[in-house]
Design an enzyme around this catalytic site. Sequence first.
Site, PDB file in Angstrom:
ATOM      1  N   LYS A  22       0.723  -1.087   0.010  1.00  0.00           N
ATOM      2  CA  LYS A  22      -0.153  -0.026   0.252  1.00  0.00           C
ATOM      3  C   LYS A  22       0.850   1.256   0.082  1.00  0.00           C
ATOM      4  O   LYS A  22       0.557   2.273  -0.841  1.00  0.00           O
ATOM      5  CB  LYS A  22      -0.883   0.027   1.235  1.00  0.00           C
ATOM      6  CG  LYS A  22      -1.691   1.456   1.545  1.00  0.00           C
ATOM      7  CD  LYS A  22      -2.335   1.401   2.941  1.00  0.00           C
ATOM      8  CE  LYS A  22      -1.459   1.359   4.021  1.00  0.00           C
ATOM      9  NZ  LYS A  22      -1.532   2.768   4.782  1.00  0.00           N
ATOM     10  N   ASN A  23       1.669   1.147   0.594  1.00  0.00           N
ATOM     11  CA  ASN A  23       2.702   2.630   1.181  1.00  0.00           C
ATOM     12  C   ASN A  23       3.535   2.818   0.023  1.00  0.00           C
ATOM     13  O   ASN A  23       3.916   3.935  -0.276  1.00  0.00           O
ATOM     14  CB  ASN A  23       3.387   2.592   2.364  1.00  0.00           C
ATOM     15  CG  ASN A  23       2.368   2.731   3.526  1.00  0.00           C
ATOM     16  OD1 ASN A  23       1.323   3.015   3.396  1.00  0.00           O
ATOM     17  ND2 ASN A  23       2.755   2.566   4.764  1.00  0.00           N
ATOM     18  N   CYS A 117      -4.265   7.547  10.006  1.00  0.00           N
ATOM     19  CA  CYS A 117      -4.462   7.304  11.489  1.00  0.00           C
ATOM     20  C   CYS A 117      -4.234   8.002  12.655  1.00  0.00           C
ATOM     21  O   CYS A 117      -3.056   8.729  12.469  1.00  0.00           O
ATOM     22  CB  CYS A 117      -3.591   6.139  11.498  1.00  0.00           C
ATOM     23  SG  CYS A 117      -4.186   4.585  10.371  1.00  0.00           S
ATOM     24  N   ARG A 122       1.864  13.982  13.954  1.00  0.00           N
ATOM     25  CA  ARG A 122       1.990  13.704  12.456  1.00  0.00           C
ATOM     26  C   ARG A 122       2.379  15.011  11.614  1.00  0.00           C
ATOM     27  O   ARG A 122       1.530  15.371  10.699  1.00  0.00           O
ATOM     28  CB  ARG A 122       1.136  12.978  11.885  1.00  0.00           C
ATOM     29  CG  ARG A 122       1.030  11.516  12.564  1.00  0.00           C
ATOM     30  CD  ARG A 122       0.082  10.509  11.841  1.00  0.00           C
ATOM     31  NE  ARG A 122       0.810   9.882  10.864  1.00  0.00           N
ATOM     32  CZ  ARG A 122       0.424   8.860  10.175  1.00  0.00           C
ATOM     33  NH1 ARG A 122      -0.996   8.528  10.193  1.00  0.00           N
ATOM     34  NH2 ARG A 122       1.349   8.550   9.018  1.00  0.00           N
ATOM     35  N   ASP A 305       4.800   0.071  12.074  1.00  0.00           N
ATOM     36  CA  ASP A 305       3.675  -0.732  11.470  1.00  0.00           C
ATOM     37  C   ASP A 305       3.188  -1.822  12.176  1.00  0.00           C
ATOM     38  O   ASP A 305       2.432  -2.619  11.795  1.00  0.00           O
ATOM     39  CB  ASP A 305       3.647  -0.421   9.988  1.00  0.00           C
ATOM     40  CG  ASP A 305       3.411   1.145   9.650  1.00  0.00           C
ATOM     41  OD1 ASP A 305       3.323   1.959  10.473  1.00  0.00           O
ATOM     42  OD2 ASP A 305       3.549   1.283   8.471  1.00  0.00           O
ATOM     43  N   ARG A 397      -8.691   0.051   4.986  1.00  0.00           N
ATOM     44  CA  ARG A 397      -7.943   1.004   4.223  1.00  0.00           C
ATOM     45  C   ARG A 397      -6.464   0.475   3.660  1.00  0.00           C
ATOM     46  O   ARG A 397      -5.944   0.809   2.799  1.00  0.00           O
ATOM     47  CB  ARG A 397      -7.569   1.972   5.087  1.00  0.00           C
ATOM     48  CG  ARG A 397      -8.840   3.177   5.545  1.00  0.00           C
ATOM     49  CD  ARG A 397      -8.299   3.818   6.582  1.00  0.00           C
ATOM     50  NE  ARG A 397      -7.422   4.867   6.011  1.00  0.00           N
ATOM     51  CZ  ARG A 397      -6.826   6.052   6.735  1.00  0.00           C
ATOM     52  NH1 ARG A 397      -7.965   6.434   7.865  1.00  0.00           N
ATOM     53  NH2 ARG A 397      -6.177   6.811   6.311  1.00  0.00           N
TER      54      ARG A 397
HETATM   55  C1  EPZ Z   1       4.581   6.496   6.745  1.00  0.00           C
HETATM   56  O1  EPZ Z   1       3.916   7.534   7.525  1.00  0.00           O
HETATM   57  C2  EPZ Z   1       3.403   5.453   6.534  1.00  0.00           C
HETATM   58  N1  EPZ Z   1       2.213   6.047   5.845  1.00  0.00           N
HETATM   59  C3  EPZ Z   1       2.766   4.997   7.788  1.00  0.00           C
HETATM   60  O2  EPZ Z   1       2.206   3.867   7.695  1.00  0.00           O
HETATM   61  C4  EPZ Z   1       4.162   4.522   8.650  1.00  0.00           C
HETATM   62  O3  EPZ Z   1       3.732   4.312  10.042  1.00  0.00           O
HETATM   63  C5  EPZ Z   1       5.370   5.542   8.772  1.00  0.00           C
HETATM   64  O4  EPZ Z   1       5.629   6.077   7.495  1.00  0.00           O
HETATM   65  C6  EPZ Z   1       6.583   5.147   9.426  1.00  0.00           C
HETATM   66  O5  EPZ Z   1       7.134   3.971   8.752  1.00  0.00           O
HETATM   67  C7  EPZ Z   1       2.184   6.033   4.326  1.00  0.00           C
HETATM   68  O6  EPZ Z   1       3.294   5.786   3.674  1.00  0.00           O
HETATM   69  C8  EPZ Z   1       1.200   6.669   3.773  1.00  0.00           C
HETATM   70  P1  EPZ Z   1       6.814   9.508   8.555  1.00  0.00           P
HETATM   71  P2  EPZ Z   1       4.391   9.104   7.323  1.00  0.00           P
HETATM   72  O7  EPZ Z   1       6.828  10.677   7.982  1.00  0.00           O
HETATM   73  O8  EPZ Z   1       4.980   9.284   6.109  1.00  0.00           O
HETATM   74  C9  EPZ Z   1       7.890  12.654  12.076  1.00  0.00           C
HETATM   75  C10 EPZ Z   1       0.246   2.375   7.965  1.00  0.00           C
HETATM   76  O9  EPZ Z   1       0.061   1.962   9.016  1.00  0.00           O
HETATM   77  N2  EPZ Z   1       7.643  13.585  11.051  1.00  0.00           N
HETATM   78  O10 EPZ Z   1       8.167   8.514   8.367  1.00  0.00           O
HETATM   79  O11 EPZ Z   1       3.413   9.943   7.829  1.00  0.00           O
HETATM   80  C11 EPZ Z   1       6.564  11.790  12.393  1.00  0.00           C
HETATM   81  O12 EPZ Z   1       5.929  12.487  13.261  1.00  0.00           O
HETATM   82  C12 EPZ Z   1       0.724   3.903   8.433  1.00  0.00           C
HETATM   83  O13 EPZ Z   1       0.421   2.091   6.960  1.00  0.00           O
HETATM   84  C13 EPZ Z   1       8.016  14.995  11.475  1.00  0.00           C
HETATM   85  O14 EPZ Z   1       8.328  15.298  12.437  1.00  0.00           O
HETATM   86  O15 EPZ Z   1       5.370   8.664   8.753  1.00  0.00           O
HETATM   87  C14 EPZ Z   1       7.026  10.815  13.193  1.00  0.00           C
HETATM   88  O16 EPZ Z   1       7.402  10.741  14.246  1.00  0.00           O
HETATM   89  C15 EPZ Z   1       0.557   4.430   9.614  1.00  0.00           C
HETATM   90  N3  EPZ Z   1       7.968  15.927  10.672  1.00  0.00           N
HETATM   91  C16 EPZ Z   1       8.279  10.433  12.270  1.00  0.00           C
HETATM   92  O17 EPZ Z   1       8.861  11.507  11.889  1.00  0.00           O
HETATM   93  C17 EPZ Z   1       7.641  15.596   9.237  1.00  0.00           C
HETATM   94  O18 EPZ Z   1       7.438  16.401   8.261  1.00  0.00           O
HETATM   95  C18 EPZ Z   1       7.976   9.329  11.025  1.00  0.00           C
HETATM   96  O19 EPZ Z   1       7.090   9.917  10.154  1.00  0.00           O
HETATM   97  C19 EPZ Z   1       7.444  14.202   8.969  1.00  0.00           C
HETATM   98  C20 EPZ Z   1       7.275  13.284   9.923  1.00  0.00           C
END
Ligand code: EPZ
Length: 430
Positions: A22-23, A117, A122, A305, A397
């Site tokens: 998916k991702n 989610c 986020r 995840d 989803r």
């Molecule tokens: C992606 O989310 C995935 N979603 C998530 O999958 C997954 O949990 C996550 O990566 C971590 O692997 C998609 O790919 C659509 P991040 P994303 O940016 O991109 C912080 C699932 O279950 N951060 O890697 O939103 C953030 O708060 C979902 O399939 C900032 O601080 O995650 C977090 O603590 C849920 N500033 C960390 O980085 C930013 O601008 C990692 O978030 C961006 C992120």
Amino acid sequence: MEQFAIRGGRPLTGSVAISGAKNAALGILAAAVMADEDVIIHNVPDVDDVNILLETIADIGATVERLSRHDVRINGSTLNSCVVDNTFIRKMRGGYYLLGALLGKYHQAEVALPGGCTIGTRPIDQHLKGFELLGARTEIVNGMVVAKADELEGASIYFDTVTVGATINVMLSAVFSKGRTVLENVAKEPHVVDVASCLNSMGAKIKGAGTDLIRIDGVEKLHGTEYTVIPDQIEAGTFLTAAAVTRGDVTVTNVIPKHLDCITSKLRDIGCTIEEYDDAVRLYVKKPLKGTKIRTQPYPGFPTDMQPQMTVVLSTVNGTSTVNETIFENRLTYVDELNRMGTDISVEGNIAIVNGVPKLKGAQLSAPDLRAGAALVTAALAAEGDSVVDEIKYILRGYEDFAAKLRQLGGRIEMVSSETEARKFFMQVV
Ligand code: EPZ
């Protein structure tokens, strides 16, 4: 409202084919609009998040044709709007990849602030920082992220935190930025590599995806391609943990075993037997399982995840385990639901202390988010007695044919839409 009715207590056995990731698909579908020629994508999972993104891409004028259930043709030449907003896209996360894609291609994009989610705050500051360093102006106006640029120029960008979303999003716009962009402290997840590989097959010049540093030499145009999405590492991991918690014997097929190392190494630690084949992984349990320590980390660490699914397994093994969630600040809320099944888990800050219990009991449960929802389903399959899991919209989803695949492994589970239907299922199921 749809629910899963589940009768537990039977080990899962057999083999199950894993769908496309998916991702990865979300990033690749957004990338596809950047070409003005046909991009044909195979192994696209038929899950709600992906289908919403496809509808949204069609909404802004791109040509989207479903060639079959898992094959899609996208052509960005007909695109007529850079404004991305609808009630569905506001509830998901992957829609924000259209920001990077449209900003790169048209130097402007307006995309509804991402939902997804509720596992933490986020923020998207790192996405915006990356776009700005490439020369864009960004602002948030009435719930929309607005990014505009006269010109995009390659830059050196160091991410303050390792983020999958910002790595993919900034990579998308850098593809069309003049000169060289260097992204440092990037995410190395298999889906980051997959989006980069798809872009390269469209003529982009991206090197280093899968390492800490990605180098992108800007190009003026992307061309059409035919590309196959990688298998879903998290779906595969979920079925392996379902096998572990039910003490079953399951082979996940159509997987890349290397992508599962971060999950299977922990399952091995607790005593599961893992066998790896070219494109399949088998898990079975032949001795009592024991506790361990889990700390979620960016890839190749243990994935956030998979944290709820692994906690469910640990809740049934000998001894005490600790599960430290380091990526998202609010991803342990499902523990209250799980404890209603007889588990013994306490939460201190972002650490769950899991005392294994010999048996889980069926209960009325509610899925708080995608992965925790799937984890509760696996717990219910292992539990004694009957469970009903509601709010399964979250699970739909991200998991294709979840109930059907579990049934194929002998799981007694049915999607029902009323209490009467659930009662009927429990009366009839053996
Ligand atoms: C992606 O989310 C995935 N979603 C998530 O999958 C997954 O949990 C996550 O990566 C971590 O692997 C998609 O790919 C659509 P991040 P994303 O940016 O991109 C912080 C699932 O279950 N951060 O890697 O939103 C953030 O708060 C979902 O399939 C900032 O601080 O995650 C977090 O603590 C849920 N500033 C960390 O980085 C930013 O601008 C990692 O978030 C961006 C992120």
